[in-house]
Design an enzyme around this catalytic site. Sequence first.
Site, PDB file in Angstrom:
ATOM      1  CB  CYS A  21      23.423  51.962  52.709  1.00  0.00           C
ATOM      2  SG  CYS A  21      25.154  52.243  53.135  1.00  0.00           S
ATOM      3  CB  THR A  52      30.556  35.543  59.592  1.00  0.00           C
ATOM      4  OG1 THR A  52      31.595  36.502  59.856  1.00  0.00           O
ATOM      5  CG2 THR A  52      30.976  34.168  60.097  1.00  0.00           C
ATOM      6  CG  ASP A  55      31.127  45.281  59.617  1.00  0.00           C
ATOM      7  OD1 ASP A  55      30.090  45.570  59.025  1.00  0.00           O
ATOM      8  OD2 ASP A  55      31.158  44.898  60.806  1.00  0.00           O
ATOM      9  N   GLY A 143      43.303  56.906  43.831  1.00  0.00           N
ATOM     10  CA  GLY A 143      42.003  56.298  43.546  1.00  0.00           C
ATOM     11  C   GLY A 143      41.849  55.985  42.076  1.00  0.00           C
ATOM     12  CG  HIS A 144      39.928  53.621  38.669  1.00  0.00           C
ATOM     13  ND1 HIS A 144      40.861  53.817  37.676  1.00  0.00           N
ATOM     14  CD2 HIS A 144      38.862  53.034  38.070  1.00  0.00           C
ATOM     15  CE1 HIS A 144      40.385  53.362  36.526  1.00  0.00           C
ATOM     16  NE2 HIS A 144      39.166  52.886  36.742  1.00  0.00           N
TER      17      HIS A 144
END
Length: 354
Positions: A21, A52, A55, A143-144
């Site tokens: 992160c 706002t 998440d 997925g990709h």
Amino acid sequence: MTQIATTAEPRLTSLSHGGGCGCKIAPAVLSEILRETTAMTFPEEVIVGNETADDAAVYRLNDDQALVATTDFFMPIVDDPFDFGRIAATNALSDIYAMGARPIMALALVGMPINVLSKQTIGRILEGGASAARGAGIPVVGGHSIDSVEAIYGLVALGLVRPELVKKNAGARPGDRLVLGKPLGAGVMSAALKAEALDASGYAQMIATTTQLNTPGPELAEMPGVHALTDVTGFGLGGHMLEMLRAGGTAAVLDWASVPVMDGIPELLERGFVTGASGRNWSSYGSEIDLDGGLSDLDRALLTDPQTSGGLLVACAPEATDSVLALFRKHGFAAAAEIGSVTSEPGTARLHVA
């Protein structure tokens, strides 16, 4: 410290300009980018959008179910491919738990330098992600993938929650207590790891923390005394606390001495292991923080330290604090602690660190 099995390949962390992160776009820069985008009108079924900086997005399906959707991906924070996959998947699923939802399935997002990393290494990254998903009781159903310069992995995660139980980052009330589920220090440890200065015990602690699923989320959502919920990730504890305060129009006092920290972090900070993201975070929101307790430069770096797969941050009524802490303990979060309180303050949301 766990290493990649083959010596013919570079360390995974050497392929990333910012790991975990810590590679998020700085809060101030992101705000500028989003201000210049065209605002969209959401249908009434959207319970939570991007108002706002919450998440995840939440879409009401019917009176009993709402769909929670999120995505998260990043470059390697560790060199072991299996551990990298586990951390990235755990981090992505955290946003589902932070809304009070239970995950139901995920899709993998994969970008790999296929001429640099072996198929075996890439496979181990995906296996690590699938392992974390199994721990959450869900499958990775597709997925990709793309060929990219840096190794990138993450998930699109989906969950379900009763509409009335959705927990937003807004909702904190004056008088609420603030509880943090995991200790700080992931960014500091990642900086030490990249410099090959993190010992085996430090690495084990980092992996144990960053791969611990934030499973208390759904049960926290069922507690009437819990008013707001988010998780602490790339913007650091200071940044995500401020997001909660801005969303609720409140202020807070952070008791710095009560904030849980991983073992060995003060020593690593003294040795200079601070991420670049920590400084960018402070530049973005430091003007909204009052260091009433006279924090040192190293403590300030920890306050803004990017937390990959960090803990849940809970705002709850005072009488619910013991129950919230007991729930964290039941789920194995031994370091969970009360770290401050929400106050009523006119004007712009502010964080006071005492």
